[in-house]
Write a protein that holds these residues in place. Structure first.
Motif, PDB file in Angstrom:
ATOM      1  N   GLU A 261       2.791  11.802 -10.134  1.00 53.57           N
ATOM      2  CA  GLU A 261       1.588  12.600 -10.381  1.00 53.57           C
ATOM      3  C   GLU A 261       1.833  13.641 -11.466  1.00 53.57           C
ATOM      4  OE1 GLU A 261      -1.727  15.241  -7.912  1.00 53.57           O
ATOM      5  OE2 GLU A 261       0.117  14.581  -6.934  1.00 53.57           O
TER       6      GLU A 261
ATOM      7  N   THR B 163       2.784   6.498  -6.894  1.00 49.79           N
ATOM      8  CA  THR B 163       1.722   7.293  -7.517  1.00 49.79           C
ATOM      9  C   THR B 163       1.947   8.782  -7.275  1.00 49.79           C
ATOM     10  OG1 THR B 163       0.130   5.487  -7.234  1.00 49.79           O
ATOM     11  CG2 THR B 163      -0.763   7.696  -7.598  1.00 49.79           C
ATOM     12  N   ALA B 164       2.271   9.144  -6.035  1.00 54.32           N
ATOM     13  CA  ALA B 164       2.516  10.551  -5.709  1.00 54.32           C
ATOM     14  C   ALA B 164       3.722  11.085  -6.463  1.00 54.32           C
ATOM     15  CB  ALA B 164       2.723  10.702  -4.194  1.00 54.32           C
TER      16      ALA B 164
ATOM     17  N   TYR C  90       0.839  -1.202   0.000  1.00 46.99           N
ATOM     18  CA  TYR C  90       0.000   0.000   0.000  1.00 46.99           C
ATOM     19  C   TYR C  90       0.875   1.254   0.000  1.00 46.99           C
ATOM     20  CZ  TYR C  90      -3.309  -3.476   1.858  1.00 46.99           C
ATOM     21  OH  TYR C  90      -4.084  -4.588   2.064  1.00 46.99           O
ATOM     22  N   LYS C  91       1.830   1.283   0.906  1.00 46.61           N
ATOM     23  CA  LYS C  91       2.710   2.450   1.041  1.00 46.61           C
ATOM     24  C   LYS C  91       3.545   2.630  -0.231  1.00 46.61           C
ATOM     25  CE  LYS C  91       6.165   4.346   4.285  1.00 46.61           C
ATOM     26  NZ  LYS C  91       7.386   4.377   3.480  1.00 46.61           N
TER      27      LYS C  91
ATOM     28  N   ASP D  71       1.352   3.954  -3.092  1.00 46.86           N
ATOM     29  CA  ASP D  71       0.983   5.354  -2.857  1.00 46.86           C
ATOM     30  C   ASP D  71       2.154   6.289  -3.135  1.00 46.86           C
ATOM     31  OD1 ASP D  71      -1.603   4.739  -2.193  1.00 46.86           O
ATOM     32  OD2 ASP D  71      -1.297   4.875  -0.019  1.00 46.86           O
ATOM     33  N   GLU D  72       3.346   5.913  -2.711  1.00 48.82           N
ATOM     34  CA  GLU D  72       4.514   6.772  -2.893  1.00 48.82           C
ATOM     35  C   GLU D  72       4.898   6.873  -4.368  1.00 48.82           C
ATOM     36  OE1 GLU D  72       7.512   5.186  -0.315  1.00 48.82           O
ATOM     37  OE2 GLU D  72       6.669   6.134   1.489  1.00 48.82           O
TER      38      GLU D  72
END
Length: 384
Positions: A302, A298-299, A291-292, A295-296
């Protein structure tokens, strides 16, 4: 430099052929089966506040909005329409309820189209002839927007409630009145908060007319619930080739509606894909915090505009296979990550360096793709 995207040659597969419709122009945006499905939303500003409205439209344009609708409940809003229509970067639709005089004001203001709700415009049927002539003279399409919450009282009495048949009958009745005056630049929507009712209403319309259809689940709810409702309903209709424009109605900022709508179309190959993160759901086999990690990544990526698939995978069961299929990927385990580019392991890095390495490689691939990517091709990044 030509970049091998690792994707199948030819057009991406789609669920169904588009239903054949009439074609119309909403400003420079084509609407109908000969044009791509467009994503719309509605501003949340007071339309009379021209600067705030134009600022929000600019933000929506940057997010990928194709067409924007603005509310026009007052004379001050109507007076603001000429400036907004002229300065907006994307076509502006005026949203009219209650007062038919604002329909004429919007047409005169140069709006790209006008949405009317026959169920709550005073004596609307009596005004159709005048509206049809004005719209034809200015080349302005009309969207007949029927809502379950404001259905014509005559149809509520006939059907007892806002059934799919009632919604479709209302829209087709009004379209028929316009057709009597030789006006056919019409788009139709029949919105309901229940996806099952909404889907059936559009199926009835698709069987009985060839007008372009604007899809929407009205009052869909907060972001999570509204996204699920909209994606479910849109998928059921797009699977049948039904739908020419969409709006995801959320109790959330309109930019979020654009993001969700765009992602729905991209996921169905109805809009060219950009960045796509493929990541596993995690399980007892995972040896990293997927998950982490996802998310990292993806960020960190961006705003990337190139069609790149990145795979982020967290175990040795599916990880290597998924990572090989992506443009860029990582298969993680035992405190390390194998970095794949186009199916080949290029390096193994410590877990702490996975995110940094993936972002560096994605940027490098994107730079190379600046020359090598053709329209419609999709690079991939997988994280798992």
């Amino acid at each position: 430099m030509t970049v091998d995207l690792g994707m199948p040659a030819g057009a991406a597969p789609v669920l169904a052929e588009r239903r054949k419709t009439r074609q119309l122009q909403v400003g420079p945006v084509g609407v109908g089966s000969e044009s791509p499905i467009s994503v719309q939303t509605m501003t949340t500003t007071v339309t009379a506040d021209i600067n705030s409205t134009l600022q929000q439209i600019a933000e929506l344009t940057a997010a990928g909005c194709d067409i924007v609708r603005v509310a026009c409940p007052s004379a001050d809003d109507a007076e603001a329409l000429p400036a907004i229509a002229k300065k907006s970067q994307i076509p502006v639709i005026a949203d009219i309820h209650f007062q038919p005089k604002y329909v004429f004001a919007a047409i005169e203001a140069g709006c790209a189209a006008v949405r009317v709700n026959p169920g709550n415009i005073k004596k609307f049927d009596d005004k159709v002839k005048e509206i049809a002539h004005a719209a034809k003279d200015h080349g302005t399409p009309i969207r007949i927007g029927v809502n379950a919450g404001s259905l014509d009282p005559r149809l509520m009495e006939k059907h007892g409630k806002a059934t799919p048949e009632a919604l479709a009958e209302s829209a087709l009745w009004e379209a028929g009145l316009f057709a009597e005056h030789d006006f056919h630049d019409i788009k139709i929507s029949v919105k309901h908060n229940d996806p099952v009712v909404m889907v059936r209403a559009y199926e009835i319309l698709a069987e009985q007319c060839d007008y372009p259809l604007h899809l929407g689940v009205t009052e869909a709810g907060p972001a999570f619930q509204g996204t699920i409702k909209s994606a479910t309903a849109f998928g059921a209709l797009l699977r049948q080739g039904i739908g020419d424009t969409i709006r995801v109605s959320l109790s959330a900022p309109p930019v979020e509606e654009i993001k969700v709508g765009t992602q729905i179309l991209q996921s169905l190959n109805l809009r060219p894909r950009k960045l796509e993160i493929v990541s596993c759901p995690s399980c007892g086999r995972a040896q990293v915090d997927v998950y982490k990690l996802a998310d990292e990544v993806t960020a960190g990526l961006e705003g990337m505009e190139v069609p790149l698939r990145v795979a982020v995978m967290g175990c040795v069961v599916n990880g290597p296979g998924e990572a090989r299929e992506a443009d860029l990927g990582v298969a993680s385990g035992n405190g390390k990550g194998q970095i794949f580019v186009k199916g080949e392991v290029i390096k193994t890095v410590p877990e702490a360096q996975i995110v940094e390495t993936l972002i560096e490689e994605a940027m490098r691939i994107a730079e190379e793709m600046g020359e090598g990517v053709e329209e419609g091709e999709s690079p991939t990044v997988t994280v798992g």
